[in-house]
Scaffold this motif. Sequence first.
Motif, PDB file in Angstrom:
ATOM      1  N   GLN A 162      14.170   2.802   6.675  1.00  0.00           N
ATOM      2  CA  GLN A 162      13.147   1.843   6.270  1.00  0.00           C
ATOM      3  C   GLN A 162      13.480   0.438   6.767  1.00  0.00           C
ATOM      4  N   ALA A 197      12.705  -3.549   2.058  1.00  0.00           N
ATOM      5  CA  ALA A 197      13.671  -2.669   2.709  1.00  0.00           C
ATOM      6  C   ALA A 197      15.008  -3.370   2.909  1.00  0.00           C
ATOM      7  N   GLN A 257       4.588   4.859   3.574  1.00  0.00           N
ATOM      8  CA  GLN A 257       5.952   4.358   3.372  1.00  0.00           C
ATOM      9  C   GLN A 257       6.155   3.787   1.971  1.00  0.00           C
TER      10      GLN A 257
END
Length: 511
Positions: free
Chosen positions: A207, A250, A165
């Motif tokens: 996210q 995020a 990620q």
Amino acid sequence: MAPDGPMVSLVEIEPGLAVLFADQPPVGLDLIPFEMMSPHASQGLTDKLAMASGIGNLAAQGAQGAATAQGLVRLAPETLQALKTAQPMTSGGWNLGSLVTSKGKIAASVRWAPVTGAQAASILSALGPAAALLALQVQLASISRRIDENIQLTRDVLQALHEDQWTTLLGLHETTMRAVREAQAAGAVNDHIYAAIATREPDLRKQRLLFRSFVRGHIKALDTDGQSRRAHIQKNIEQILADAHGMLMAEWSWYRAQVLRAGHISRDEANAVENERLLAELVADTQREHTRAMDEVADLLTDLERQCRLIAELPVEWSLPFTTKRQNTRDTVAMAEALAERVATLRNRVHTQPGPLDPPLTVFAEAVPDDVLRILRWVVPGEEPLLAIADVNLDRLVGEDAYLGVTPARLFISPQSSVRKQGVIEREFPLADVRYVRFRERDKRGPVLDIITTDENIKLTFDDWAGKGQGLDDTRRLANLLAAAMDLPESERRTDPLLSGESSTTRALTR
């Protein structure tokens, strides 16, 4: 100052953030100018603020230039914290004080209308739909002055544990940051600037939802008893740090994108009427969702820092399992504290910790062991001060040494080994549940303390040292302290005809 009042006025529009009205900005003041808002919209908004707050009337009476809005001023979180316990001077419904530069020098005398006051409520009411544009400016100010700072230790953990990620997170962070800088330089969010953000909307939401689910999972796992909470932290400490840092990246990427979208919408003056309603809903939803998310990560990090500090005080065998040296536990505490401080800064709040415990009443043969107070500092619930602590014995078939503690809201009882080895308080009771307290002295032995609650009868005894001299005085005072909490609420009171009015015997005698 002008003859009719101060020439510098603040109208607070959310806790800690206010519009500055003055003939010119005070020298050295950290002022946040209005940005990314059309001159027409900005002037209309500030005109309404000036008249609603009464500053416009001062200008009409001769306070030269007093109705000119210069921009936004943020009150330091330390100031907001102080205002919770100290009242400022007031005059005519306004608070009085001083504006201070970033170097600590007084820039100007000032009066301000607090956001919690009746005057502030009438101001926001008078603004009507224009309040959405003001909320937008608040968001823009927050972003322009709260640039994300990388905390390298937790960033390294995040990159290692969420390698799949990481590239996406970093790309969203850099894209939204660049768009904010470009919009500030251009003074507007034009189509060219917003195009780069619009294409990343699915990634931004994915996210944000992903890392928020991680954080909520940890919050759920920590919402249990002390021993289970500590076990989860010991097993998942690095994962918690990585997930919290990932959520911050995020969340703020998504938040920046929402503000840029609002700035892009506000620029479309051809559809101003319907856009005004759209903007009001967008700003309200963004504020609500962002506040909830930041509260969640702040709660997680507060609990994490507290538990890490507790673990650092416990015997070595209770240290964090992935560490090989005691120093590593302290490093983990530093990582948790750094993230918690960053979140506090982003929320414009003071990062606080419970202070060292100093109970005014201690019932011990000698002094309270230092390690006990250090451990209890991180165990006693909330921010409650510890009023009393005592060395007692549990009345069991096999007696056991225990600690009895009293705060303004509760009492707790726990075996001494549980506190000193595991940092656990086994039982606690609200003081509101205390129904009766009985204190009995015994010849040549320590006294007995009975505490009757709504659900339990608790019997505690004291060693021989508590049966005479200072020890006896201290145990009596402890009993009096608990007895002061005794209460039988009306809902638990009962009546019976045999005890109401005259009895049959009494009536017979009076005939």
